[in-house]
Design an enzyme around this catalytic site. Sequence first.
Site, PDB file in Angstrom:
ATOM      1  CD  GLU A 202      35.754 -80.076-117.681  1.00  0.00           C
ATOM      2  OE1 GLU A 202      35.017 -80.495-118.888  1.00  0.00           O
ATOM      3  OE2 GLU A 202      35.343 -79.539-116.728  1.00  0.00           O
ATOM      4  CG  LEU A 203      34.766 -80.775-110.471  1.00  0.00           C
ATOM      5  CD1 LEU A 203      34.018 -80.079-109.702  1.00  0.00           C
ATOM      6  CD2 LEU A 203      36.002 -79.703-110.615  1.00  0.00           C
TER       7      LEU A 203
END
Length: 379
Positions: A335-336
């Site tokens: 996600e990051l």
Amino acid sequence: MPGVAKRKYVGETMRINKNLSQVLRRLSDVLPYNYNAETLLELFQQLYPHEWRELNQRFDQYKEKDEFLLKKGKKIRYKPNPPKEHFFKLPIVKNILSKGRIAKHNANFDELAYQERFAKFKAKRENAIRSRNEKIAKANELIQNVEPLFIDTFIAAYHKRGISFDEKMEIFKELQKYKSKKTAEFFYKLSESERNNQIRNMAFKHLQVTGNYVKLRKNFNGKKKEYMTESSEFFMTPLDLLKRIESNNVQNKKVYDVFISHSYKDSSVIKKIIKAFNKLSISIYCDWTSDSDFLKRELVSEYTKVVLKKRIEQSKNIVFVKTDNSLESHWVRFELDYSRELGKTLFCINLSDEAEGECNVLQFDVKNETISWTTGLVK
């Protein structure tokens, strides 16, 4: 048929008054020496807070209905009494507050017996109140106390001609995740006038378990159309959600203020963080609450990743909740990395022993469930 709505209202009022009379008979056994109207009302509000709140909610509902009729150039229909006035107009209240009743009560009053009786009654009521509060809190646990950015689009889509039953169920379940004035109005309208039995009963149950006054409407009589009896378990998968997002479905219209990147193992603190953001009118995307009907943990697949990418794209800000668990999560890393690839501004709530790193730090007060920041979130 003229007068039907008013007769239903009168019948409902009579049933409420009957229940209140039973409550007040029990309450009359624990009244103090030389009580008065103010004493009786305060004791009722203290020991029966939910019943008092429902009186207030009912008054507000029917007052709004009358105001709507007036706005449309029609005569007002219900003329509800304000809660205090309703309370003091009850025959049993008038009897309890009569001079003769008070005089008789004072003449037979025993302070020691009263203290013992009141202590037992109060303890019993506090247990009942606590139990109900816990049930309401449990029902509201995962509901965001904020108005979603896409609510008007969803409500308009629900009432659009030609919409399928499953699409209506989808919108219902999405709006069920939020608590606001508009969502409350939406569910009240469904509980009163939705012609499909399943959805109408779902709206009633949702309002009831989340602590709202609501009346269960009877099923419609007469010949029933197919839509009225349709039902669905709405069992969906990540692929179903992806298909909806890629089409011109309501899922493609969603917008979030914040995407929370976190480990599901930290769910207890994540719930508190969501509440803290909601206090600031900030809507949150959290996969296991926001997409709970689609992203089931036992159905994780490559489609899940594609869906999460889309939700990151639909979110204005990314907040990384840094914990020992999230540092070990490959989902959080994914996600990051994708957020950085999109050029999203990254914020961090650091609950680990490690340094914050390259991100804008948000201060989270766990005890008071508040969040503050020095750099602005995109709104």
